[in-house]
Design a protein around this motif. Structure first.
Motif, PDB file in Angstrom:
ATOM      1  N   LEU A 183      35.730 -40.539  -0.897  1.00  0.00           N
ATOM      2  CA  LEU A 183      34.868 -41.714  -0.728  1.00  0.00           C
ATOM      3  C   LEU A 183      33.826 -41.795  -1.839  1.00  0.00           C
ATOM      4  O   LEU A 183      33.236 -42.842  -2.079  1.00  0.00           O
ATOM      5  CB  LEU A 183      34.135 -41.648   0.617  1.00  0.00           C
ATOM      6  N   ALA A 191      37.776 -46.917  -1.996  1.00  0.00           N
ATOM      7  CA  ALA A 191      37.132 -46.763  -0.683  1.00  0.00           C
ATOM      8  C   ALA A 191      37.970 -47.389   0.426  1.00  0.00           C
ATOM      9  O   ALA A 191      38.128 -46.817   1.503  1.00  0.00           O
ATOM     10  CB  ALA A 191      35.750 -47.398  -0.722  1.00  0.00           C
ATOM     11  N   ALA A 195      39.312 -45.231   3.337  1.00  0.00           N
ATOM     12  CA  ALA A 195      38.779 -45.601   4.653  1.00  0.00           C
ATOM     13  C   ALA A 195      39.919 -45.817   5.644  1.00  0.00           C
ATOM     14  O   ALA A 195      39.836 -45.394   6.803  1.00  0.00           O
ATOM     15  CB  ALA A 195      37.933 -46.859   4.535  1.00  0.00           C
ATOM     16  N   ALA A 220      29.079 -44.429  -0.910  1.00  0.00           N
ATOM     17  CA  ALA A 220      29.952 -43.736   0.041  1.00  0.00           C
ATOM     18  C   ALA A 220      29.356 -43.786   1.448  1.00  0.00           C
ATOM     19  O   ALA A 220      30.091 -43.839   2.440  1.00  0.00           O
ATOM     20  CB  ALA A 220      30.161 -42.299  -0.413  1.00  0.00           C
ATOM     21  N   SER A 223      30.466 -46.973   2.919  1.00  0.00           N
ATOM     22  CA  SER A 223      31.852 -46.870   3.392  1.00  0.00           C
ATOM     23  C   SER A 223      31.905 -46.082   4.699  1.00  0.00           C
ATOM     24  O   SER A 223      32.635 -46.445   5.634  1.00  0.00           O
ATOM     25  CB  SER A 223      32.724 -46.165   2.356  1.00  0.00           C
TER      26      SER A 223
END
Lengths: 418, 478
Positions: A183, A191, A195, A220, A223
């Motif tokens: 990430l 991402a 994810a 990050a 995310s």
């Protein structure tokens, strides 16, 4: 010819002839390349489809059996058939799981295809490493786990992210930390893909993310917050509530949205407080989040927010009230009297979209005490607000003549024909 | 007097030769850049990427804007086909731009639409909106009915009503492929803050079979005029636009299919309805705005999202269309002349603008005059006939070379025309377009220059033969 005729001098003449030769050679070369490329591609496709027809029945039998794959392959099957075998299994894995994927994995390992891609994972060409990582992920061989973890420090982001995806696909718990580490790659595209894998891992991923959260860079963290929301894990609720007062507006907004995604009704109080945040993006996300919670505590705050100076905040607040059922709709109906024309117009749209105005139109001929008067009152407010596009259409098209008549009178339209 | 005339003719002939070599060297450079980029593109394209974009909740939603003026025959099919596009979250916003036929009625009937008192933000001024239509069961379809203001005005109205951060402009008579949105959005996923606009490739649907809003059988048309245009489009998209995109100076995103960041377009006031080519003008203004504000930005072309469109099947309509395109180019170059050679506009000002000015604008004049002067020079003996034929052979072979190069790129990468017959036809037309077709288009551009000077405007109507239905033979368009 004149003596100043530059164009016909020998040098220019020679130049043109040479250029002409070069262009002609290139032209013929390209033409040849087109023909060879097409012929080679077609013959390769022909070979693949023929071999697929020959190999497919045996491989289908193999996945249903317990014998090694070699027993089901015709004599002469070699490395050049691997792409076809890979494709047959990948197609199977798209529609089947469980034993089929275990048998496919055994075949990939037994035939040496996994080893082939492990070697390719070390290729000098980045796209070959990326392709190998992707294929190893699809094959799901745990044998590849350590090599893929090593690839997480590849200099090419595309290879790192595909290695991370592959680890996610293999699904071992030890793959979660490299995924969370991935990430950190700054691209949104990376991402998104990482994810997706972490969301698939569920609560296990939440635990690792919570542990690592403070050490993650800002992008990050964003995310991670999105992932908390999408996994809908209450374990993240405490951290998200803390983030609602973070100094960074983006973190506050994302945390508010994630709390809405989780749907924890006890968050209504803190989210309602966010409706007064100084940043409009946080207010907008808080309003949106409140719309997802099954509670009614926030209705007064949302109704107040319909007068927010920012369009998106008003719009989200109106949507949220619409989703609150009867109590929310009552709040929207009350807003029709608001001095704020924007709030009133948002309310009209939401009442239309939730079908409430249609219900009121139906009440224009109701015999239940008070209903008709109430409906007429609502219609009068719409006329006052000049939000009459829908009413005008209903006055023209409604199947009930009495309703058409009443609306025509309200709108000052000519009486409808029989 | 005779001496001066001869010197002038000789000077011009020299100029034509140098100009011709410079122009074709530029084309060759663009081809080589495109070749490298296409090969890289094919290698770095993984099918799984699109599955991720499709499945992810984090993918940006898109508003598809469809301006429609008198499109009663095709609009319902177009909307149905757009609703089936393979993408996560999107809405279709149809803008009925003052149609005088049954465009609006067809939409209302087909999708059971009702008038809605919808609230929207009027970020860009447009002509009066008469009403908004929707169906509560289809919240992702909105129809705007407005007073006629032209395509730009219709798109601006669509931008005002659109809810999502990206919008995609699609012509009402075009077909976008199922995965086209997934492909065209990928650059936005890769560079979310910098990406401003992405163009996709437009391919020619004449001759192809269409079934339920999908191109089901790709074939070249029988009518030669669209085949010339197929070769031309391949050259323009696969060598031209890819090359400019790599150099970060793409000036054209086809109006038939492009994806834009809404906030950036609103910032510059939306589409300009005073331009004859609103797509080119928009992209130039986006460059100008980003460069002026010193924002890091990207405007790119992606070669595989495909939009299929019909092209003119008769010369009169083709000339009118090209005339408008060239006039639009001249308008944009003139309006943004401050960008020319201006270092603050980077490579756009230093390379792209001069290229369009010296080669695209002046090229047709030099070509037409070149043919005339070289021919006359040969007739009166200023140059010898051998040289004359060599000169023409060079001009023709270079044109052929560029067309074949584009076909090679197509074959190495996307291979949309699967049959040997179509491939042969493309090669043959790549050769014969240099004998007449190319010259007609040059004349048409000269005419456009004159109209630009005299301030003539107008779109003219695009006469369409309609797509071939599946199961019918490819028939020549009227």
């Amino acid at each position: 010819m004149t003596d100043v005729d530059l164009l016909s001098t020998e040098a220019v003449y020679e130049l043109i002839v040479q250029v002409l030769w070069i262009v002609t050679t290139f032209f013929l070369g390209m033409l040849l390349l087109i023909i060879i490329n097409k012929a080679w591609r077609e013959s390769r496709e022909g070979f693949s489809s023929r071999r697929r027809r020959e190999l497919e029945p045996g491989l289908f039998k193999y996945v249903m059996s317990t014998e090694p794959v070699g027993a089901f392959l015709p004599p002469g099957t070699g490395e050049r058939d691997w792409p076809v075998i890979e494709q047959i299994f990948f197609d199977l894995l798209r529609v089947a799981r469980g034993n089929v994927s275990a048998r496919a994995r055994e075949a990939f390992e037994g035939l040496g295809i996994v080893d082939h891609y492990l070697v390719r994972l070390e290729s000098r060409r980045w796209w070959q490493r990326a392709d190998a990582a992707e294929k190893l992920g699809l094959m799901g061989s745990e044998k590849a786990t350590q090599s893929l973890i090593a690839r997480m420090s590849d200099p090419m982001p595309e290879v790192r992210v595909r290695a991370a995806q592959a680890l996610g696909g293999i699904g071992t718990v030890e793959s979660l930390r490299p995924l969370v580490a991935a990430l950190r790659d700054s691209g949104r595209w990376s991402a998104i893909r990482v994810a997706g894998m972490l969301i698939g891992a569920g609560d296990d991923a939440v635990d690792v993310l919570l542990e690592e959260f403070d050490r993650l860079p800002a992008h990050a963290k964003i995310s991670a917050i999105d992932i908390f929301g999408r996994i809908k894990s209450l374990r993240a609720s405490k951290l998200l509530r803390q983030l609602l007062v973070a100094p960074e507006a983006d973190l506050r907004a994302r945390a508010a949205y994630a709390l809405g995604m989780i749907g924890d009704p006890t968050a209504a109080g803190v989210l309602s407080a966010c409706l007064h945040d100084k940043e409009w993006s946080v207010r907008a996300m808080a309003a949106k989040a409140l719309g997802r919670l099954r509670e009614s505590e926030s209705i007064p705050a949302l109704a107040e927010t319909l007068a927010d100076p920012q369009w998106w905040v008003r719009s989200n607040a109106a949507e949220a009230l619409k989703s609150k059922g009867g109590a929310g709709q009552e709040a929207l109906l009350r807003t029709l009297d608001s001095d704020d024309p924007y709030a009133a117009q948002q309310s009209v749209q939401m009442l239309q979209e939730s079908g409430v105005l249609d219900a009121f139109v139906g009440m224009l001929t109701s015999t239940v005490a008070g209903e008709q008067t109430r409906a007429l009152g609502v219609m009068a407010k719409l006329v006052k607000l000049r939000r009459i596009d829908l009413l005008t259409e209903v006055a023209r098209d409604h199947p009930d003549r009495m309703i058409r008549q009443r609306l025509a009178t309200l709108l000052g339209l000519p009486a409808p024909s029989a | 007097m005779h001496r001066i005339l001869v010197d002038t003719v000789i000077f011009f002939n020299d100029f034509v030769l140098v100009y011709f070599l410079a122009l074709n060297a530029t084309y060759l450079f663009l081809f080589l850049v495109s070749l490298i980029e296409v090969l890289k593109f094919v290698k770095r394209t993984f099918f799984s990427d699109y599955q991720h974009i499709l499945a992810s909740d984090l993918t940006w939603p898109i508003s598809i804007l469809v301006p429609a003026h008198n499109e009663e025959k095709s609009i319902v099919e177009t909307v149905r086909s757009l609703q089936m596009v393979n993408y996560g979250e999107f809405e279709v916003v149809v803008v009925n731009d003052g149609s005088t036929d049954r465009t609006l009625k067809s939409l209302i009937d087909a999708f059971e639409l009702r008038r809605l008192d919808k609230v929207y933000r009027r970020s860009i001024p447009t002509k009066e909106i008469r009403g908004l239509y929707g169906n509560l069961m289809m919240p992702h379809l909105i129809v705007i009915d407005k007073v006629k203001g032209g395509k730009s005005d219709a798109l601006n109205a669509g931008i005002n009503v659109a809810r999502f951060p990206l919008f995609c402009s699609v012509d009402a008579d075009s077909i976008i492929e199922d995965n086209a949105l997934l492909r065209v959005v990928k650059p936005f996923m890769e560079h979310p803050t910098e990406m401003v606009a992405v163009g996709g490739i437009v391919r020619i649907a004449n001759g192809c079979a269409v079934h339920e809003g999908r191109v089901t059988d790709i074939r070249l048309p029988d009518n030669p005029l669209p085949v010339f245009q197929v070769v031309e489009y391949l050259r323009a998209f696969l060598t031209g636009r890819i090359g400019w995109s790599v150099m970060r100076s793409l000036l054209i995103i086809s109006g038939a299919f492009g994806l834009y960041k809404k906030s950036e377009v609103i910032e510059i006031g939306g589409y300009d309805s005073t331009s004859d080519t609103e797509d080119l003008e928009l992209v130039v203004r986006l460059h100008e705005n980003c460069r002026r504000k010193k924002k890091p930005y990207r405007i790119v072309f992606v070669p595989d999202p495909v939009c299929w469109t019909e092209v003119p099947t008769n010369l009169r309509v083709l000339i009118r269309q090209r005339n408008r395109w060239h006039r639009g180019l001249l308008q944009s170059l003139w309006r943004h002349k401050a960008m020319l050679f201006n270092p603050s506009f980077g490579i756009v000002g230093a390379v792209a603008f001069p290229y369009f000015l010296f080669f695209e604008t002046l090229g047709p004049f030099v070509e037409i005059l070149g043919y005339l002067v070289v021919t006359i020079s040969a007739i009166v003996g200023i140059i010898n006939w051998e040289f004359f034929f060599l000169f023409f052979a060079l001009a023709v072979f270079y044109g052929v070379f560029l067309s074949i190069a584009a076909i090679l790129l197509e074959e190495l990468s996307f291979r949309r025309y699967p049959g040997w017959l179509d491939l042969t036809k493309l090669v043959v037309f790549g050769v014969i377009e240099n004998f007449g077709y190319r010259q007609i288009l040059s004349l048409c551009k000269v005419q456009a220059f004159w109209q630009f000077l005299t301030n003539s405007r107008g779109w003219g109507d695009m006469e369409r033969g309609g797509f071939r239905k599946r199961g019918t033979a490819a028939s020549p368009a009227p």
